[in-house]
Design an enzyme around this catalytic site. Structure first.
Site, PDB file in Angstrom:
ATOM      1  CE1 TYR A 172      -3.300   1.724   0.021  1.00 46.32           C
ATOM      2  CE2 TYR A 172      -2.915   3.056   2.449  1.00 46.32           C
ATOM      3  CZ  TYR A 172      -3.552   3.417   1.577  1.00 46.32           C
ATOM      4  OH  TYR A 172      -4.502   3.940   1.345  1.00 46.32           O
ATOM      5  CE1 TYR A 182      -2.711   0.582   5.750  1.00 42.69           C
ATOM      6  CE2 TYR A 182      -0.830   0.678   6.034  1.00 42.69           C
ATOM      7  CZ  TYR A 182      -0.950  -0.125   5.298  1.00 42.69           C
ATOM      8  OH  TYR A 182      -1.549  -1.642   4.585  1.00 42.69           O
TER       9      TYR A 182
END
Ligand code: NAI
Length: 286
Positions: A172, A182
């Site tokens: 990602y 995140y």
């Protein structure tokens, strides 16, 4: 003979692992999956009860088969590594041979060799915390489950991956750009995974002519992503700002995986391949 693939990280029909399994099956591969031990019962019973039949449909209308489901916990390499409380946990006690080394031994006994290894799993217990507020334990757990798990799988599978085979993982863009939310060391774990992809490509390439790549995927509302909490915002952001303004379909990642695992990609290794409607190329949101 068709190719045989082992996909680690499939526990329902919503995630990238499932989509990759389906695309590889569509291309004629035999499919083995590794399912996280605590999710094993529900996954197997849902499969049996036909809950996934609609998403098992291939282009010709037939349903793709999973030749075997292996229980797996990729944070443990050997039985000696498993702590007593996990051994005693009733969600684990019912299953057998689920450490990485044992899973590979089972696959070897059942099928001999594989051609394709896919790592589609991640876990970060402190993902909702800021990186600057993450504990050492949480950070190392994220790296253990999301990065070292790949090294361990490749290390143990390497002797039984046929020469010319391919290995893939999912990453990602939070590894290289700031994606607030995140957290917990997950951004660090993906940075490690991408760096390791290059070094492992060299080592597996020289040893056995095996290619190693990673797909940097755009946002998908999988079970894991929903647990992080901001996935709907990321999907909206991507739709608004990416060069291609459409929803990202897991099948598009599956098809890229099938390409990367095939001889069509015979000169591609050590690469981070973006499958994100081009969002990675944008410098500002517009
Ligand atoms: P998912 O929930 O379908 O897949 C994650 C799987 O990992 C689950 O099946 C879970 O049971 C398994 N898992 C967790 N810990 C494990 C362990 N210790 N041992 C074995 N299995 C374990 O979710 P998703 O999102 O499809 O995730 C697959 C990969 O795609 C992950 O590497 C994720 O970081 C990556 N990815 C996901 C994106 C998204 O927006 N959903 C975007 C970019 C990458």
């Amino acid at each position: 003979r068709g190719k045989r693939a082992f996909i680690a990280g499939v526990a329902d029909d919503n995630g990238y692992g499932w989509a990759i399994a389906k695309s590889l099956a569509q291309a004629g591969a035999e499919i083995l999956v590794g399912t996280w031990v605590p999710a094993l019962n529900i996954f197997e019973s849902s499969l049996r009860r036909g809950k996934f039949d609609e998403s098992r449909k291939l282009q010709d209308g037939s349903l793709f088969e999973i030749a075997k489901v292996y229980p797996l916990d990729a944070v443990y390499d050997t039985p000696e590594d498993v702590p007593e409380d996990v051994k005693a946990n009733k969600r684990y006690a019912g299953a057998k041979n689920w450490t990485v080394k044992e899973v590979v031994e089972s696959v070897k006994n059942d099928f001999g060799t594989i051609d394709i290894l896919v790592h589609s799993l991640a876990n970060g217990p402190e993902v909702s915390k800021l990186l600057s507020e993450t504990s050492r334990k949480g950070y190392l757990a994220a790296l253990s489950a999301s990065s070292y798990s790949y090294i361990s799988l490749l290390k143990h599978f390497l002797p039984i991956i046929n020469p010319g085979g391919a290995s893939l993982s999912l990453t990602y863009i939070a590894s290289e750009r700031i994606i607030p939310g995140y957290g917990g060391g997950m951004s660090s774990a993906k940075a490690a995974l991408e760096s390791d992809t290059r070094v492992l490509a060299f080592e597996a390439g020289r040893k056995k002519r095996i290619r190693v790549n990673t797909i940097s995927a755009g946002p998908l509302g999988s079970r894991a992503a929903k647990a992080i909490g901001f996935i709907d915002t990321m999907i909206d952001y991507s739709y608004t700002n990416a060069p291609i303004q459409k929803e990202l379909n897991a099948e598009e990642v599956g098809n890229t995986a099938a390409f990367l695992a095939s001889p069509l990609a015979s000169a591609i290794t050590g690469a981070v391949i973006y499958v994100d409607n081009g969002l990675n190329a944008m410098g500002v949101g517009v």
